[in-house]
Scaffold this motif. Sequence first.
Motif, short mmCIF file in Angstrom:
data_model
loop_
_atom_site.label_atom_id
_atom_site.label_comp_id
_atom_site.label_asym_id
_atom_site.label_seq_id
_atom_site.Cartn_x
_atom_site.Cartn_y
_atom_site.Cartn_z
N ASN A 19 -1.19 -1.71 19.37
CA ASN A 19 -1.26 -1.25 17.98
C ASN A 19 0.05 -1.48 17.24
O ASN A 19 1.11 -1.45 17.81
CB ASN A 19 -1.62 0.22 17.92
N GLN A 20 -0.07 -1.69 15.94
CA GLN A 20 1.08 -1.91 15.08
C GLN A 20 2.03 -2.95 15.65
O GLN A 20 3.20 -2.71 15.88
CB GLN A 20 1.82 -0.60 14.83
N LEU A 21 1.46 -4.09 15.88
CA LEU A 21 2.16 -5.19 16.51
C LEU A 21 3.43 -5.56 15.76
O LEU A 21 4.44 -5.91 16.35
CB LEU A 21 1.21 -6.38 16.51
N ALA A 28 0.84 -1.19 0.00
CA ALA A 28 0.00 0.00 0.00
C ALA A 28 0.87 1.24 0.00
O ALA A 28 2.06 1.17 0.29
CB ALA A 28 -0.89 0.04 1.23
N HIS A 29 0.27 2.35 -0.29
CA HIS A 29 0.92 3.63 -0.08
C HIS A 29 0.99 3.85 1.43
O HIS A 29 0.14 3.33 2.17
CB HIS A 29 0.08 4.73 -0.74
N ILE A 30 1.98 4.61 1.86
CA ILE A 30 2.16 4.85 3.30
C ILE A 30 0.88 5.44 3.91
O ILE A 30 0.20 6.24 3.26
CB ILE A 30 3.38 5.76 3.51
N ILE A 63 -10.22 -2.13 -0.27
CA ILE A 63 -10.48 -0.70 -0.05
C ILE A 63 -10.72 -0.51 1.43
O ILE A 63 -11.70 -1.04 1.98
CB ILE A 63 -11.66 -0.22 -0.92
N ASN A 64 -9.80 0.20 2.08
CA ASN A 64 -9.80 0.32 3.55
C ASN A 64 -10.29 1.70 3.98
O ASN A 64 -10.39 2.61 3.17
CB ASN A 64 -8.36 0.06 4.05
N LYS A 65 -10.57 1.84 5.23
CA LYS A 65 -11.04 3.09 5.84
C LYS A 65 -12.42 3.49 5.33
O LYS A 65 -12.71 4.67 5.14
CB LYS A 65 -10.05 4.26 5.61
N ILE A 66 -13.27 2.48 5.09
CA ILE A 66 -14.62 2.80 4.60
C ILE A 66 -15.46 3.48 5.67
O ILE A 66 -16.54 3.98 5.39
CB ILE A 66 -15.36 1.54 4.07
N ASP A 67 -14.94 3.49 6.93
CA ASP A 67 -15.67 4.19 8.00
C ASP A 67 -15.57 5.70 7.89
O ASP A 67 -16.36 6.43 8.47
CB ASP A 67 -15.11 3.74 9.36
N LEU A 68 -14.59 6.20 7.15
CA LEU A 68 -14.39 7.66 7.08
C LEU A 68 -15.54 8.32 6.32
O LEU A 68 -16.02 7.80 5.32
CB LEU A 68 -13.08 7.99 6.37
N PRO A 69 -15.98 9.49 6.80
CA PRO A 69 -17.06 10.20 6.11
C PRO A 69 -16.68 10.52 4.66
O PRO A 69 -17.53 10.55 3.77
CB PRO A 69 -17.22 11.50 6.91
N THR A 74 -13.04 -2.79 3.73
CA THR A 74 -12.71 -2.96 5.15
C THR A 74 -12.60 -1.63 5.88
O THR A 74 -12.39 -0.58 5.27
CB THR A 74 -11.34 -3.65 5.33
N SER A 75 -12.72 -1.72 7.19
CA SER A 75 -12.25 -0.67 8.06
C SER A 75 -11.37 -1.37 9.08
O SER A 75 -11.87 -2.07 9.96
CB SER A 75 -13.39 0.05 8.76
N ALA A 76 -10.06 -1.19 8.90
CA ALA A 76 -9.14 -1.85 9.83
C ALA A 76 -9.33 -1.28 11.21
O ALA A 76 -9.18 -1.97 12.21
CB ALA A 76 -7.69 -1.65 9.35
N LYS A 77 -9.70 -0.02 11.27
CA LYS A 77 -9.86 0.64 12.55
C LYS A 77 -11.06 0.08 13.31
O LYS A 77 -10.96 -0.25 14.48
CB LYS A 77 -10.03 2.14 12.33
N SER A 78 -12.21 -0.03 12.64
CA SER A 78 -13.40 -0.50 13.34
C SER A 78 -13.60 -2.01 13.22
O SER A 78 -14.61 -2.53 13.70
CB SER A 78 -14.65 0.22 12.84
N ILE A 122 5.82 4.38 10.74
CA ILE A 122 6.09 3.75 9.45
C ILE A 122 6.73 2.39 9.67
O ILE A 122 7.29 2.13 10.73
CB ILE A 122 7.04 4.60 8.57
N THR A 123 6.62 1.57 8.68
CA THR A 123 7.25 0.26 8.74
C THR A 123 8.56 0.35 7.98
O THR A 123 8.59 0.85 6.86
CB THR A 123 6.32 -0.79 8.10
N ILE A 124 9.65 -0.06 8.62
CA ILE A 124 10.95 0.04 7.95
C ILE A 124 11.37 -1.32 7.43
O ILE A 124 11.75 -1.48 6.28
CB ILE A 124 12.00 0.59 8.93
N HIS A 167 -2.02 4.12 4.38
CA HIS A 167 -3.32 3.64 3.91
C HIS A 167 -3.89 2.52 4.80
O HIS A 167 -5.02 2.10 4.61
CB HIS A 167 -3.26 3.23 2.44
N GLY A 168 -3.06 2.06 5.77
CA GLY A 168 -3.62 1.16 6.78
C GLY A 168 -3.10 -0.27 6.78
O GLY A 168 -3.71 -1.13 7.41
N LYS A 169 -1.98 -0.49 6.08
CA LYS A 169 -1.38 -1.84 6.06
C LYS A 169 -1.16 -2.44 7.44
O LYS A 169 -1.60 -3.54 7.72
CB LYS A 169 0.03 -1.74 5.47
N SER A 170 -0.43 -1.70 8.27
CA SER A 170 -0.05 -2.28 9.56
C SER A 170 -1.27 -2.49 10.45
O SER A 170 -1.37 -3.50 11.15
CB SER A 170 0.96 -1.38 10.27
#
Length: 599
Positions: A40-42, A13-15, A132-138, A163-167, A54-56, A17-20
Motif C-alpha cells: 500500500n501507498q507505494l 486532492a484534499h488529504i 469522484i472516489n470512494k463510491i463504494d462507501l455507503p 472510482t473506488s481506489a480501494k475496490s 500522508i504524502t510529504i 480523499h484517496g490520492k495515494s
Amino acid sequence: VSQELKRNFSIIAHIDHGKSTLADRLIQSTGTVADRDMQNQLLDSMDLEKEKGITIKANTVTINYKANDGKTYQLNLIDTPGHVDFIYEVSRSLAACEGALLVVDAAQGVEAQTLANVYLALEQDLEVVPVINKIDLPAADVEKVRNEIEDVIGIPADEAVLTSAKSGIGIEDLLEAIVKFIPAPANSEDGPLKALIFDSHFDDYRGVITYVRVVDGTIKKGDKIKIFSTNHQFDVLECGIFSPGMNPTNILTAGSVGYVITGTKSIHDSQVGDTVTSVKNPCERPLEGYRKAQSMVFAGLYPISTDDYEDLREAIEKLQLNDASLTFEPETSLALGFGFRCGFLGLLHMEIIVERLRREYDIDLISTSPSVEYRIHKENEPMYTIDNPEDFPGGGQGKVIVEEPYIKGNIIVPKDYVGGVMELCQLKRGVYVSMNYIDDTRAMITYEMPLAEIVLDFYDKLKSRTKGYASFEYEMIGYRPGNLVKVNILVSGEPVDAFSFIAHTDHAQARGRIIVEKLKEIIPRQQFEIPIQAALGAKIIARETIRAFRKNVTAKCYGGDISRKKKLLEKQKAGKKRMKQIGNVEIPQEAFISVLKLS
Ligand code: GDP
Ligand code: MG
C-alpha cells in the motif's frame, strides 16, 4: 515514445480523499509493479509518510498503458502532498504537467484543500479531470459531489470519472480519461535542451539525483549539460525514468519526466525551479520558475546533551540536502546553550523534521516554541525582521511599530458548527471576510487572521470544536501592524530566554499565567523560596511561588555513614546533569519541554 503518446499529470486532492491509493491502483493495474511487490501507498516511501498516512514529498512514476485505441501511452504520474504546509511541493509538481486529476471523496465532498490545490492547477492552465472516489462507501453521494464541483469550483463535472481506489472500480475508465482529456506535451525534440528541475534528492553513494521534466530537446547519457543559474557544467553519467524505482533508459526526450545523475555533491546545482540546458546548443532564456518555498515558522532546536551539537549540525545539513525549504543558522540561548535557529514551512513540517532528527539521527532535542517573522520599524531606521523573541525591541527606543504576518483562511464546515468556528476565529483575532453556504449542509467561512495565532494551536482547537469535521486552508496576504509585546518569564528574578514569547497585549497575561502555573508544578522545591513571574518590561503580570523545602537530603544519614552520604550526593549530581542551572535554581529538562508544548 513520440510526443502525442505522452501524458504528464498530477493527482491533487484534499488529504485522505484517496490520492495515494489511486496512484497505487494505476501503477498496479498497468503491471508497472508485479503484484507480489505491491504494497500500500507505494509512492509514500519515507517511513514517516507511511506512518502518518500522508504524502510529504512529491513522487514520480512512469506507467505504460495500452489504451482502447490500441496504442501504448507513456503516462507520467506525479503524486503530490495534500497538506497546506507543502503547497509549494504541489505547485512545483504541477509545473511539470499538462493536466491534473482532481480527486474528491464521494462521501466528504469538496474540502478546503481541494479548492486551494485546484486553483493552483487552474493558474498553471492545466486541464483538470474531476474524479469522484470512494463510491463504494455507503455514504457516497455522487450527484451531490458533482454539483459541488460545478458550483464551488466552477468546472464541469458531468464527465467526472467515478472510482473506488480501494475496490479497484473505475480504474480502466480513469486511464482512458487521462489519455482522452489530458493534452500531450507540445514541445520539440530537436530544439535546444530545456529541462525544468522540479525536485531532487541526495544519495550517499551517487550524489545529487535531479528530477527533471524535459520541455524541449533531449538529454542523453554522456551529454554535457549546464545548470542555468550557476553556469556549472556536468557530464550526464546516467538518466532514466521512475518505474517506480530509478530505471536507467539513458535518454529522456521532450515531454518526458525522469532523473539525471551527474555525480555532483552540491545541492546548489540542483535548485528546484532551475533550468538545465546543453553546453553545445544552449537555450537563451531559462524556463519560468514558480512559487518558491518560504519559511513561515521558526524555532530553536537544541541538543539535550551538549555533546550532540556537532551531530545535530550534520543531521540538519543532511536533511536540508533533500529539503531546500528547511533553513538554519547557529544560535545560542542562556538557558539551553548552543543550538540552531531553524525555519520551516509550517508546524507539520517542523514536527516532521524534529521527529526525523530524533528517529533517523538518534538525537535527543528540545525545540523552543515556534514563532513567526515580525517586521520592526523604528524611527529613522531601515525596517528589519526578527523571528526570535530575544530580538524584540525593548522599551525606551522611541516610536516602534511591529508588524506581523497575516493569512486569509478558508474553513469548510457543517452548518451546525458555524457559530463555534466564528467564535474561535474571533478569539484568534480574526477579521471576518465572508460566509457562504456551499450546499444545504455545509458553509465556507473566510477570515483574515494573524499567522502567529494559527501557529499556536488554531488547528487543534478547530478540530476539537467541530469534532474533526472542519477543513482549513490558508494563504499569506502580507504584514499588518499589531499591538505586540514581549513577555519574559523570570525564575528567581532571572529571565529565562527559552521561555520568553511575543504575544498580543490582550493575550499576554493569560499566556504568561499558564506558563507560570506549569513551572510551579514542574520545578522541584529547593532549599529556598523560588518566585516565578511573567513580566512585561518591569511590570509583573503573573506570579507563583515555589515554597522552600525544609528537609536536608543528607540529614537522614546522621553524619555517621560517610560512604552512604557520598553515594547520595553523587546520585544527586548525576541527576543534575539533566537540569539547567538558571541563577541559583535548577530547572529540569522536562520543564522546558512541557512549557514549550503549552505555548
Ligand atoms: P491521500 O491522503 O489523498 O493520499 O489518501 P490515501 O490514499 O492515503 O487514502 C486515505 C484513506 O482512504 C486510506 O485509509 C485509504 O485506504 C482510504 N481510501 C482510499 N480510496 C478509497 C476508496 O475508494 N474507498 C474507500 N472506502 N476507502 C478508500
Ligand atoms: Mg497520500
